[in-house]
Motif scaffolding. Structure first.
Motif, PDB file in Angstrom:
ATOM      1  N   ILE A   1      52.669  67.488  56.703  1.00 32.50           N
ATOM      2  CA  ILE A   1      53.318  68.212  55.590  1.00 32.50           C
ATOM      3  C   ILE A   1      53.301  67.165  54.489  1.00 32.50           C
ATOM      4  O   ILE A   1      53.273  66.208  55.048  1.00 32.50           O
ATOM      5  CB  ILE A   1      54.741  68.938  55.849  1.00 32.50           C
ATOM      6  CG1 ILE A   1      54.899  69.695  54.765  1.00 32.50           C
ATOM      7  CG2 ILE A   1      55.601  67.643  55.901  1.00 32.50           C
ATOM      8  CD1 ILE A   1      55.999  70.784  54.886  1.00 32.50           C
ATOM      9  N   GLY A   2      52.945  67.582  53.254  1.00 33.48           N
ATOM     10  CA  GLY A   2      52.955  66.647  52.173  1.00 33.48           C
ATOM     11  C   GLY A   2      54.357  66.722  51.347  1.00 33.48           C
ATOM     12  O   GLY A   2      54.973  67.829  51.239  1.00 33.48           O
ATOM     13  N   PHE A   3      54.735  65.662  50.898  1.00 38.87           N
ATOM     14  CA  PHE A   3      55.753  65.575  49.985  1.00 38.87           C
ATOM     15  C   PHE A   3      55.459  64.714  48.717  1.00 38.87           C
ATOM     16  O   PHE A   3      54.978  63.698  48.858  1.00 38.87           O
ATOM     17  CB  PHE A   3      56.989  64.742  50.660  1.00 38.87           C
ATOM     18  CG  PHE A   3      57.763  65.482  51.717  1.00 38.87           C
ATOM     19  CD1 PHE A   3      58.552  66.638  51.572  1.00 38.87           C
ATOM     20  CD2 PHE A   3      57.152  65.348  53.225  1.00 38.87           C
ATOM     21  CE1 PHE A   3      59.133  67.140  52.738  1.00 38.87           C
ATOM     22  CE2 PHE A   3      57.724  65.829  54.200  1.00 38.87           C
ATOM     23  CZ  PHE A   3      58.692  66.897  54.106  1.00 38.87           C
ATOM     24  N   GLY A   4      55.973  65.161  47.513  1.00 37.64           N
ATOM     25  CA  GLY A   4      55.757  64.463  46.410  1.00 37.64           C
ATOM     26  C   GLY A   4      57.113  64.523  45.606  1.00 37.64           C
ATOM     27  O   GLY A   4      57.772  65.521  45.716  1.00 37.64           O
ATOM     28  N   GLY A   5      57.463  63.452  44.850  1.00 36.81           N
ATOM     29  CA  GLY A   5      58.898  63.489  44.241  1.00 36.81           C
ATOM     30  C   GLY A   5      58.978  62.121  43.409  1.00 36.81           C
ATOM     31  O   GLY A   5      59.347  62.371  42.139  1.00 36.81           O
ATOM     32  N   GLY A   6      58.738  61.131  43.674  1.00 36.97           N
ATOM     33  CA  GLY A   6      58.502  60.060  42.888  1.00 36.97           C
ATOM     34  C   GLY A   6      57.580  59.011  43.303  1.00 36.97           C
ATOM     35  O   GLY A   6      56.705  59.538  43.645  1.00 36.97           O
TER      36      GLY A   6
ATOM     37  N   SER B   1      66.092  66.906  38.935  1.00 37.60           N
ATOM     38  CA  SER B   1      65.990  66.580  37.501  1.00 37.60           C
ATOM     39  C   SER B   1      64.523  67.048  37.190  1.00 37.60           C
ATOM     40  O   SER B   1      63.721  66.299  37.737  1.00 37.60           O
ATOM     41  CB  SER B   1      66.178  65.020  37.488  1.00 37.60           C
ATOM     42  OG  SER B   1      65.829  64.580  36.364  1.00 37.60           O
ATOM     43  N   GLN B   2      64.615  67.398  36.168  1.00 37.01           N
ATOM     44  CA  GLN B   2      63.247  67.924  35.305  1.00 37.01           C
ATOM     45  C   GLN B   2      62.982  66.859  34.319  1.00 37.01           C
ATOM     46  O   GLN B   2      62.898  66.991  33.158  1.00 37.01           O
ATOM     47  CB  GLN B   2      63.160  69.253  34.781  1.00 37.01           C
ATOM     48  CG  GLN B   2      62.105  69.887  34.366  1.00 37.01           C
ATOM     49  CD  GLN B   2      61.081  70.242  35.700  1.00 37.01           C
ATOM     50  OE1 GLN B   2      60.367  69.145  36.014  1.00 37.01           O
ATOM     51  NE2 GLN B   2      61.156  71.231  36.387  1.00 37.01           N
ATOM     52  N   HIS B   3      62.600  65.716  34.864  1.00 39.56           N
ATOM     53  CA  HIS B   3      62.325  64.502  33.856  1.00 39.56           C
ATOM     54  C   HIS B   3      60.975  64.360  33.110  1.00 39.56           C
ATOM     55  O   HIS B   3      60.036  65.093  33.654  1.00 39.56           O
ATOM     56  CB  HIS B   3      62.757  63.081  34.471  1.00 39.56           C
ATOM     57  CG  HIS B   3      62.219  62.681  35.708  1.00 39.56           C
ATOM     58  ND1 HIS B   3      60.919  62.495  35.664  1.00 39.56           N
ATOM     59  CD2 HIS B   3      62.366  62.864  37.040  1.00 39.56           C
ATOM     60  CE1 HIS B   3      60.605  62.340  37.079  1.00 39.56           C
ATOM     61  NE2 HIS B   3      61.509  62.676  37.729  1.00 39.56           N
TER      62      HIS B   3
ATOM     63  N   SER C   1      57.851  67.100  42.029  1.00 37.11           N
ATOM     64  CA  SER C   1      58.611  67.158  43.077  1.00 37.11           C
ATOM     65  C   SER C   1      58.193  68.415  43.903  1.00 37.11           C
ATOM     66  O   SER C   1      58.303  69.714  43.653  1.00 37.11           O
ATOM     67  CB  SER C   1      60.465  67.565  42.654  1.00 37.11           C
ATOM     68  OG  SER C   1      61.230  67.704  43.989  1.00 37.11           O
ATOM     69  N   ALA C   2      57.716  68.118  45.160  1.00 37.84           N
ATOM     70  CA  ALA C   2      57.343  69.159  45.859  1.00 37.84           C
ATOM     71  C   ALA C   2      57.025  68.988  47.206  1.00 37.84           C
ATOM     72  O   ALA C   2      57.062  67.622  47.828  1.00 37.84           O
ATOM     73  CB  ALA C   2      55.552  69.486  45.392  1.00 37.84           C
ATOM     74  N   ILE C   3      56.889  69.996  48.111  1.00 30.75           N
ATOM     75  CA  ILE C   3      56.638  70.080  49.337  1.00 30.75           C
ATOM     76  C   ILE C   3      55.404  70.713  49.525  1.00 30.75           C
ATOM     77  O   ILE C   3      55.107  71.960  49.043  1.00 30.75           O
ATOM     78  CB  ILE C   3      57.773  71.022  50.157  1.00 30.75           C
ATOM     79  CG1 ILE C   3      58.975  70.306  50.030  1.00 30.75           C
ATOM     80  CG2 ILE C   3      57.423  70.753  51.725  1.00 30.75           C
ATOM     81  CD1 ILE C   3      60.201  70.966  50.669  1.00 30.75           C
ATOM     82  N   TYR C   4      54.397  70.342  50.227  1.00 32.12           N
ATOM     83  CA  TYR C   4      52.921  70.723  50.125  1.00 32.12           C
ATOM     84  C   TYR C   4      52.599  71.326  51.541  1.00 32.12           C
ATOM     85  O   TYR C   4      52.598  70.577  52.720  1.00 32.12           O
ATOM     86  CB  TYR C   4      51.901  69.786  49.737  1.00 32.12           C
ATOM     87  CG  TYR C   4      52.010  69.115  48.442  1.00 32.12           C
ATOM     88  CD1 TYR C   4      51.360  69.845  47.237  1.00 32.12           C
ATOM     89  CD2 TYR C   4      52.641  68.097  48.223  1.00 32.12           C
ATOM     90  CE1 TYR C   4      51.638  69.329  46.129  1.00 32.12           C
ATOM     91  CE2 TYR C   4      52.868  67.515  47.024  1.00 32.12           C
ATOM     92  CZ  TYR C   4      52.141  68.264  45.985  1.00 32.12           C
ATOM     93  OH  TYR C   4      52.456  67.833  44.544  1.00 32.12           O
ATOM     94  N   TYR C   5      52.579  72.682  51.648  1.00 29.92           N
ATOM     95  CA  TYR C   5      52.292  73.255  52.906  1.00 29.92           C
ATOM     96  C   TYR C   5      50.821  73.269  53.431  1.00 29.92           C
ATOM     97  O   TYR C   5      50.021  73.658  52.448  1.00 29.92           O
ATOM     98  CB  TYR C   5      53.153  74.360  53.253  1.00 29.92           C
ATOM     99  CG  TYR C   5      52.614  75.729  52.095  1.00 29.92           C
ATOM    100  CD1 TYR C   5      51.721  76.462  52.535  1.00 29.92           C
ATOM    101  CD2 TYR C   5      53.251  75.653  50.957  1.00 29.92           C
ATOM    102  CE1 TYR C   5      51.063  77.437  51.679  1.00 29.92           C
ATOM    103  CE2 TYR C   5      52.623  76.540  49.989  1.00 29.92           C
ATOM    104  CZ  TYR C   5      51.464  77.368  50.379  1.00 29.92           C
ATOM    105  OH  TYR C   5      51.199  78.463  49.666  1.00 29.92           O
ATOM    106  N   TYR C   6      50.621  73.490  54.755  1.00 29.75           N
ATOM    107  CA  TYR C   6      49.171  73.590  55.042  1.00 29.75           C
ATOM    108  C   TYR C   6      49.066  75.132  55.816  1.00 29.75           C
ATOM    109  O   TYR C   6      47.947  75.437  56.212  1.00 29.75           O
ATOM    110  CB  TYR C   6      49.005  72.564  56.498  1.00 29.75           C
ATOM    111  CG  TYR C   6      48.742  71.391  55.774  1.00 29.75           C
ATOM    112  CD1 TYR C   6      47.497  70.677  55.752  1.00 29.75           C
ATOM    113  CD2 TYR C   6      49.792  70.581  55.511  1.00 29.75           C
ATOM    114  CE1 TYR C   6      47.314  69.510  54.908  1.00 29.75           C
ATOM    115  CE2 TYR C   6      49.448  69.283  54.696  1.00 29.75           C
ATOM    116  CZ  TYR C   6      48.313  68.563  54.851  1.00 29.75           C
ATOM    117  OH  TYR C   6      48.010  67.556  53.881  1.00 29.75           O
ATOM    118  N   SER C   7      50.131  75.810  55.858  1.00 29.61           N
ATOM    119  CA  SER C   7      50.115  77.246  56.611  1.00 29.61           C
ATOM    120  C   SER C   7      51.049  78.187  56.048  1.00 29.61           C
ATOM    121  O   SER C   7      52.054  77.467  55.695  1.00 29.61           O
ATOM    122  CB  SER C   7      50.099  77.153  58.035  1.00 29.61           C
ATOM    123  OG  SER C   7      51.392  76.674  58.598  1.00 29.61           O
ATOM    124  N   GLU C   8      50.841  79.339  56.150  1.00 28.58           N
ATOM    125  CA  GLU C   8      51.915  80.415  55.646  1.00 28.58           C
ATOM    126  C   GLU C   8      52.973  80.080  56.423  1.00 28.58           C
ATOM    127  O   GLU C   8      54.321  80.175  56.007  1.00 28.58           O
ATOM    128  CB  GLU C   8      51.310  81.731  55.621  1.00 28.58           C
ATOM    129  CG  GLU C   8      50.269  82.011  54.620  1.00 28.58           C
ATOM    130  CD  GLU C   8      50.986  82.121  53.204  1.00 28.58           C
ATOM    131  OE1 GLU C   8      52.108  82.699  53.053  1.00 28.58           O
ATOM    132  OE2 GLU C   8      50.369  81.127  52.392  1.00 28.58           O
TER     133      GLU C   8
END
Length: 156
Positions: free
Chosen positions: A7-12, A74-76, A84-91
């Motif tokens: 799974i992917g994560f983004g945020g900082g 925070s919406q900086h 700020s995200a979670i990147y999914y690979y399947s439904e």
């Protein structure tokens, strides 16, 4: 046989995200770089791909650690670079992440702004940035930003 999922994560900063997930038991690999989604989120943003053993660590624990270790409410002004995200690979993974995020919202006073987005593309960061914390744990950036994040999730 391990039950490996990704799974992917983004945020900082991806240095920080990588260090957090490299410290979690059950995470077997973290790829640091940039992830793009689709639609309005097709630009690349700093992120990581986390490979984890589902028999050792739950997606819920990974998501909770992620929310606690970046400005998830925070919406900086740097949100495009640090989406700020979670990147999914399947439904199935998308539905699970949505349920987890909804459940964890009660732990935050403010609304969590983390988006659940479809993974589209990945571009690794340059070699000199890979495992930055592992190579430079005493560097000023690491002591100021990464170590406090690790303390939030009781890793150190």
């Amino acid at each position: 046989m391990k039950n490996i999922e990704k799974i992917g994560f983004g945020g900082g900063c991806h240095w920080c995200i990588e260090a957090v997930f490299n410290s979690v038991e059950g995470v077997v690999k973290v790829e640091q770089g940039y992830i793009a989604s689709i639609g309005e989120n097709l630009t690349f943003s700093e992120a990581v791909i986390v490979y984890f053993d589902n028999d050792v660590v739950t997606l819920q624990k990974l998501v909770k650690n992620h929310l606690l270790t970046h400005a998830s409410t925070s919406q900086h002004s740097f949100r495009e670079k640090y989406r700020s995200a979670i990147y999914y690979y399947s439904e199935t993974q998308k539905l699970k992440a949505e349920s987890i995020l909804l459940n964890l919202q009660k732990d935050f006073k403010e609304k969590v702004i983390t988006k659940i987005l479809k993974f589209a593309k990945f571009r690794p960061s340059r070699e000199s940035l890979q495992d930055y914390f592992g190579k430079n744990p005493d560097a000023p950036f690491c002591t100021k930003y990464i170590i406090p994040k690790l303390k939030k999730i009781s890793i150190i």
